[in-house]
Design a protein around this motif. Structure first.
Motif, PDB file in Angstrom:
ATOM      1  N   ALA A   1       0.835  -1.203   0.000  1.00 23.55           N
ATOM      2  CA  ALA A   1       0.000   0.000   0.000  1.00 23.55           C
ATOM      3  C   ALA A   1       0.872   1.257   0.000  1.00 23.55           C
ATOM      4  CB  ALA A   1      -0.917  -0.008   1.224  1.00 23.55           C
ATOM      5  N   ARG A   2       1.987   1.240   0.740  1.00 24.75           N
ATOM      6  CA  ARG A   2       2.887   2.391   0.742  1.00 24.75           C
ATOM      7  C   ARG A   2       3.474   2.617  -0.653  1.00 24.75           C
ATOM      8  NH1 ARG A   2       4.656   0.435   6.056  1.00 24.75           N
ATOM      9  NH2 ARG A   2       3.943   1.921   7.633  1.00 24.75           N
ATOM     10  N   ARG A   3       3.828   1.522  -1.337  1.00 27.48           N
ATOM     11  CA  ARG A   3       4.378   1.665  -2.688  1.00 27.48           C
ATOM     12  C   ARG A   3       3.332   2.210  -3.655  1.00 27.48           C
ATOM     13  NH1 ARG A   3       6.671  -3.383  -1.196  1.00 27.48           N
ATOM     14  NH2 ARG A   3       5.089  -4.531  -2.387  1.00 27.48           N
ATOM     15  N   GLU A   4       2.116   1.735  -3.523  1.00 27.98           N
ATOM     16  CA  GLU A   4       1.047   2.226  -4.402  1.00 27.98           C
ATOM     17  C   GLU A   4       0.767   3.699  -4.147  1.00 27.98           C
ATOM     18  OE1 GLU A   4      -2.042   2.165  -7.301  1.00 27.98           O
ATOM     19  OE2 GLU A   4      -0.231   0.973  -6.905  1.00 27.98           O
ATOM     20  N   LEU A   5       0.784   4.095  -2.886  1.00 28.51           N
ATOM     21  CA  LEU A   5       0.552   5.499  -2.546  1.00 28.51           C
ATOM     22  C   LEU A   5       1.642   6.380  -3.138  1.00 28.51           C
ATOM     23  CD1 LEU A   5      -1.123   7.585  -0.995  1.00 28.51           C
ATOM     24  CD2 LEU A   5       0.253   7.060   1.035  1.00 28.51           C
TER      25      LEU A   5
ATOM     26  N   GLY B   1      -5.568  15.664  -7.336  1.00 27.54           N
ATOM     27  CA  GLY B   1      -5.647  15.202  -5.951  1.00 27.54           C
ATOM     28  C   GLY B   1      -6.844  14.303  -5.709  1.00 27.54           C
ATOM     29  N   PRO B   2      -8.057  14.717  -6.104  1.00 28.65           N
ATOM     30  CA  PRO B   2      -9.224  13.846  -5.903  1.00 28.65           C
ATOM     31  C   PRO B   2      -9.097  12.514  -6.637  1.00 28.65           C
ATOM     32  CG  PRO B   2      -9.929  16.093  -6.289  1.00 28.65           C
ATOM     33  CD  PRO B   2      -8.460  16.066  -6.551  1.00 28.65           C
ATOM     34  N   GLN B   3      -8.491  12.541  -7.840  1.00 29.85           N
ATOM     35  CA  GLN B   3      -8.312  11.294  -8.576  1.00 29.85           C
ATOM     36  C   GLN B   3      -7.357  10.348  -7.849  1.00 29.85           C
ATOM     37  OE1 GLN B   3      -7.065  13.036 -12.308  1.00 29.85           O
ATOM     38  NE2 GLN B   3      -9.037  12.555 -13.301  1.00 29.85           N
ATOM     39  N   ARG B   4      -6.294  10.896  -7.254  1.00 29.24           N
ATOM     40  CA  ARG B   4      -5.368  10.055  -6.490  1.00 29.24           C
ATOM     41  C   ARG B   4      -6.077   9.459  -5.275  1.00 29.24           C
ATOM     42  NH1 ARG B   4      -1.908  14.636  -7.368  1.00 29.24           N
ATOM     43  NH2 ARG B   4      -0.361  14.199  -9.001  1.00 29.24           N
ATOM     44  N   ASP B   5      -6.870  10.288  -4.594  1.00 26.51           N
ATOM     45  CA  ASP B   5      -7.585   9.795  -3.425  1.00 26.51           C
ATOM     46  C   ASP B   5      -8.538   8.664  -3.795  1.00 26.51           C
ATOM     47  OD1 ASP B   5      -6.260  11.660  -1.901  1.00 26.51           O
ATOM     48  OD2 ASP B   5      -7.935  13.083  -1.847  1.00 26.51           O
ATOM     49  N   GLU B   6      -9.254   8.858  -4.903  1.00 21.84           N
ATOM     50  CA  GLU B   6     -10.208   7.840  -5.339  1.00 21.84           C
ATOM     51  C   GLU B   6      -9.491   6.553  -5.733  1.00 21.84           C
ATOM     52  OE1 GLU B   6     -13.746   7.168  -8.682  1.00 21.84           O
ATOM     53  OE2 GLU B   6     -12.680   9.095  -8.548  1.00 21.84           O
ATOM     54  N   ALA B   7      -8.370   6.693  -6.452  1.00 18.36           N
ATOM     55  CA  ALA B   7      -7.622   5.514  -6.874  1.00 18.36           C
ATOM     56  C   ALA B   7      -7.068   4.763  -5.669  1.00 18.36           C
ATOM     57  CB  ALA B   7      -6.490   5.924  -7.812  1.00 18.36           C
ATOM     58  N   MET B   8      -6.568   5.507  -4.668  1.00 20.90           N
ATOM     59  CA  MET B   8      -6.015   4.852  -3.482  1.00 20.90           C
ATOM     60  C   MET B   8      -7.116   4.153  -2.696  1.00 20.90           C
ATOM     61  SD  MET B   8      -3.094   4.240  -2.228  1.00 20.90           S
ATOM     62  CE  MET B   8      -2.740   3.117  -0.881  1.00 20.90           C
ATOM     63  N   SER B   9      -8.293   4.777  -2.624  1.00 22.88           N
ATOM     64  CA  SER B   9      -9.413   4.152  -1.919  1.00 22.88           C
ATOM     65  C   SER B   9      -9.808   2.846  -2.587  1.00 22.88           C
ATOM     66  CB  SER B   9     -10.610   5.108  -1.877  1.00 22.88           C
ATOM     67  OG  SER B   9     -10.325   6.251  -1.095  1.00 22.88           O
ATOM     68  N   ARG B  10      -9.829   2.835  -3.925  1.00 21.09           N
ATOM     69  CA  ARG B  10     -10.160   1.605  -4.643  1.00 21.09           C
ATOM     70  C   ARG B  10      -9.108   0.534  -4.379  1.00 21.09           C
ATOM     71  NH1 ARG B  10     -11.288   5.062  -9.088  1.00 21.09           N
ATOM     72  NH2 ARG B  10      -9.313   4.378 -10.033  1.00 21.09           N
TER      73      ARG B  10
ATOM     74  N   GLN C   1      -5.334   3.222   6.610  1.00 26.38           N
ATOM     75  CA  GLN C   1      -5.360   4.668   6.367  1.00 26.38           C
ATOM     76  C   GLN C   1      -4.625   5.416   7.469  1.00 26.38           C
ATOM     77  OE1 GLN C   1      -9.598   5.276   6.052  1.00 26.38           O
ATOM     78  NE2 GLN C   1      -9.533   5.359   3.823  1.00 26.38           N
ATOM     79  N   ALA C   2      -4.849   5.012   8.716  1.00 25.44           N
ATOM     80  CA  ALA C   2      -4.189   5.687   9.841  1.00 25.44           C
ATOM     81  C   ALA C   2      -2.682   5.521   9.763  1.00 25.44           C
ATOM     82  CB  ALA C   2      -4.722   5.135  11.157  1.00 25.44           C
ATOM     83  N   LEU C   3      -2.209   4.310   9.447  1.00 24.61           N
ATOM     84  CA  LEU C   3      -0.768   4.059   9.390  1.00 24.61           C
ATOM     85  C   LEU C   3      -0.118   4.698   8.171  1.00 24.61           C
ATOM     86  CD1 LEU C   3      -0.776   0.334  10.521  1.00 24.61           C
ATOM     87  CD2 LEU C   3       0.146   2.277  11.778  1.00 24.61           C
ATOM     88  N   LEU C   4      -0.897   4.899   7.111  1.00 27.50           N
ATOM     89  CA  LEU C   4      -0.357   5.541   5.907  1.00 27.50           C
ATOM     90  C   LEU C   4      -0.425   7.061   5.984  1.00 27.50           C
ATOM     91  CD1 LEU C   4      -1.987   3.175   3.253  1.00 27.50           C
ATOM     92  CD2 LEU C   4       0.459   3.311   3.819  1.00 27.50           C
ATOM     93  N   GLY C   5      -1.042   7.575   7.056  1.00 28.00           N
ATOM     94  CA  GLY C   5      -1.158   9.024   7.196  1.00 28.00           C
ATOM     95  C   GLY C   5      -2.223   9.618   6.307  1.00 28.00           C
ATOM     96  N   LEU C   6      -3.194   8.800   5.884  1.00 31.41           N
ATOM     97  CA  LEU C   6      -4.275   9.296   5.061  1.00 31.41           C
ATOM     98  C   LEU C   6      -5.408   9.764   5.944  1.00 31.41           C
ATOM     99  CD1 LEU C   6      -4.336   6.415   2.413  1.00 31.41           C
ATOM    100  CD2 LEU C   6      -3.260   8.663   2.195  1.00 31.41           C
ATOM    101  N   ALA C   7      -6.169  10.700   5.466  1.00 28.98           N
ATOM    102  CA  ALA C   7      -7.309  11.212   6.233  1.00 28.98           C
ATOM    103  C   ALA C   7      -8.390  10.156   6.243  1.00 28.98           C
ATOM    104  CB  ALA C   7      -7.830  12.516   5.616  1.00 28.98           C
ATOM    105  N   GLY C   8      -8.671   9.573   7.405  1.00 36.91           N
ATOM    106  CA  GLY C   8      -9.723   8.578   7.504  1.00 36.91           C
ATOM    107  C   GLY C   8     -10.897   9.105   8.287  1.00 36.91           C
TER     108      GLY C   8
END
Length: 292
Positions: free
Chosen positions: A244-248, A259-268, A283-290
């Motif tokens: 997941a870190r590599r994909e992010l 930005g929204p497209q990256r967020d959507e792609a990461m969520s998928r 999400q918490a460990l990756l520092g993403l807004a959950g």
């Protein structure tokens, strides 16, 4: 065999397999067949004023109702807080094992609440109970402790493979001091690190591990199997989180995406590799807004 299994569990616990910076424990497998995320609570140089500001000082900073600072995660309601915090005669924060236990207690709600919401609630309580100077010191240390939980360890701990223990211990000892500072790292982790070093050195020299290092293992035929299950669950979780870190990183480096497209792609991507409950922890460990 029982003693070896007990030693493996003890090492796993102290290095973050069966417990951690806040101990992250691999949970039983979820119903969808995927390994559930480790539960529980895993740091950056001494925080500057700008660094401390990253931990929201008020619920309003995140659009959270002010009453949230007085609330508690559902899993912690009607429980007594573990650990404690206190100030010395000069009004400075006392950094000791009890403070780490208080941090761990709060972080056990990760996934249920975001780290930011947990920090808001924790710091609100600290400001009511500590002198202003000690509360500010706690805020800075809390932020660095949260960063430690998000650190991507390079040396995996494999309880059934003693050759993995020394490099894992060396890495954790070094990173804890780099991120927390020498005094705080020693106060939080020094005792268990010394015990682990005695275990590792005794094992490498062919001697018996110190008596206190090998807690009794229940006389149960599945004890060794359980060690293997813990190891497999944690390895699976670490592999998926590393992916997941590599994909992010890949998505953030893609200039064609907004930005929204990256967020959507990461969520998928997360939805395809983690169960719903695991996604919030990831999400918490990756520092993403959950969502809390």
């Amino acid at each position: 065999m029982k003693r070896a299994a007990g030693l493996a569990v003890a090492v796993a616990t102290a290095l973050g397999i069966a417990a951690g910076c806040v101990g992250w424990q691999p949970a039983p497998r979820s119903g969808d067949g995927a390994a559930a995320a480790p539960v529980g609570p895993a740091m950056a140089p001494a925080a500057s004023g700008a660094d401390v500001a990253q931990v929201d000082p008020t619920p309003a900073a995140r659009g959270t109702p002010a009453s949230a600072a007085q609330a508690q995660p559902a899993s912690l309601r009607d429980t007594e807080a573990d650990g404690a915090w206190r100030a010395d005669a000069q009004g400075h924060l006392v950094v000791d094992r009890a403070l780490r236990r208080r941090f761990d207690y709060a972080l056990s709600a990760i996934g249920e609440w975001s780290a930011e919401m947990i920090g808001t609630q924790l710091l609100d309580s600290a400001r009511r109970e500590l002198p202003p100077g000690a509360a500010l010191e706690l805020q800075a240390l809390w932020q660095r402790y949260v960063e430690l939980q998000r650190y991507g360890w390079q040396r995996a701990v494999r309880p059934a493979d003693p050759s993995s223990w020394r490099p894992a211990l060396e890495e954790r000892q070094s990173v804890r001091r780099q991120l927390l500072g020498l005094a705080a790292a020693d106060a939080f982790f020094g005792d268990e690190e010394q015990l682990l070093w005695r275990q590792v050195l005794a094992l490498e020299s062919g001697q018996a591990a110190p008596q206190e290092a090998a807690p009794a293992v229940p006389e149960h035929p599945q004890a060794v199997q359980r060690v293997a299950e813990v190891e497999a669950a944690w390895a699976d979780w670490e592999q998926r989180l590393a992916a997941a870190r590599r994909e992010l990183q890949r998505l953030r480096a893609a200039p064609e995406l907004s930005g929204p497209q990256r967020d959507e792609a990461m969520s998928r991507w997360l939805a395809g590799h983690f169960s719903p409950g695991e996604q919030r922890r990831a999400q918490a460990l990756l520092g993403l807004a959950g969502q809390p």
